[in-house]
Scaffold this motif. Structure first.
Motif, PDB file in Angstrom:
ATOM      1  N   ARG A 132      41.172 124.752  63.360  1.00 20.90           N
ATOM      2  CA  ARG A 132      40.734 123.417  63.771  1.00 20.90           C
ATOM      3  C   ARG A 132      41.974 122.578  64.065  1.00 20.90           C
ATOM      4  O   ARG A 132      42.824 122.390  63.186  1.00 20.90           O
ATOM      5  CB  ARG A 132      39.900 122.777  62.666  1.00 20.90           C
ATOM      6  N   ALA A 189      43.771 119.009  65.825  1.00 14.19           N
ATOM      7  CA  ALA A 189      43.654 117.634  66.317  1.00 14.19           C
ATOM      8  C   ALA A 189      44.785 117.389  67.316  1.00 14.19           C
ATOM      9  O   ALA A 189      45.951 117.667  67.019  1.00 14.19           O
ATOM     10  CB  ALA A 189      43.744 116.640  65.170  1.00 14.19           C
ATOM     11  N   TYR A 213      42.294 119.656  58.963  1.00  9.64           N
ATOM     12  CA  TYR A 213      42.822 120.288  60.171  1.00  9.64           C
ATOM     13  C   TYR A 213      43.819 121.386  59.807  1.00  9.64           C
ATOM     14  O   TYR A 213      44.488 121.312  58.777  1.00  9.64           O
ATOM     15  CB  TYR A 213      43.515 119.254  61.065  1.00  9.64           C
TER      16      TYR A 213
END
Length: 214
Positions: free
Chosen positions: A6, A8, A52
């Motif tokens: 994940r 960002a 994240y």
């Protein structure tokens, strides 16, 4: 089921961020990319959800310097690895990035392989710092901050113009973005050059970065 990775991506240049995130998710199975074009919005989201695997930050953004955003992330005791990006031609502040705990840097002019190598390497626990492309220097470019130098004062509009200069925008583009005339932009630039004691756009950007103005 949680995605394998994940990520960002905080970058207010949507053409780059949208293209990069789409390509990354296409070529890296199990990777998801959440794009934020406002650093403040990212910090609010990050406080609520910090899960994240990697954070990618643009160095120069209109509302917050990428280094300031990295510092804010570290103040929140996050150990999430961070990759810095930049599209400016000046030498990147690699020492400052490393001091704040960044795990890598890639210039936006790099090819896709270099970007993906940085992402893959950092996710694997490694570091990846790739320097900016060579740029021509002039007599003002060796300026370094010194404790006895007074800090130049720039107005809000002047700071906005310096930010856009750092992104490579022309006077015409700056004028259109800020909804002012080109003559007004030129007047502000003369004042900025005088305040920073420089004579070229490149030197202006480098000095503003050294002073932490952008």
């Amino acid at each position: 089921m949680r995605a394998t990775r994940r990520i960002a991506l905080v970058d207010d240049h949507r053409m780059f961020s949208d293209g990069f995130s789409a390509l990354l998710m296409q070529l890296r199975e199990g990777h998801t990319v959440e794009v934020f074009d406002d650093p403040v919005d990212f910090l609010k989201s990050f406080e609520a959800d910090s899960g994240y695997d990697l954070i990618i930050l643009d160095l120069v953004m209109r509302t917050m310097n990428g280094l300031a955003l990295l510092a804010a992330i570290r103040e929140r005791k996050s150990r999430c690895p961070v990759l810095m990006l930049s599209g400016i031609g000046a030498e990147p502040p690699l020492a400052e990035m490393k001091k704040l705990g960044a795990r890598g840097f890639v210039h936006k002019s790099a090819d896709t392989d270099a970007l993906f190598e940085a992402v893959d390497g950092i996710l694997a626990g490694q570091t990846r710092f790739f320097g900016a492309p060579d740029t021509a220097l002039d007599e003002d470019d060796d300026w370094q901050p010194r404790g006895d130098r007074p800090l130049p004062r720039l107005g809000q509009r002047q700071l906005e113009i310096v930010h856009w200069m750092a992104r490579g925008a022309t006077n015409k583009e700056v004028a259109a973005t800020l909804n002012i005339s080109e003559n007004t932009v030129k007047s502000h630039m003369r004042a900025i050059f005088e305040a920073l004691d420089v004579h070229t756009r490149t030197a202006c950007v480098r000095k503003a970065q050294a002073l932490g103005l952008i």
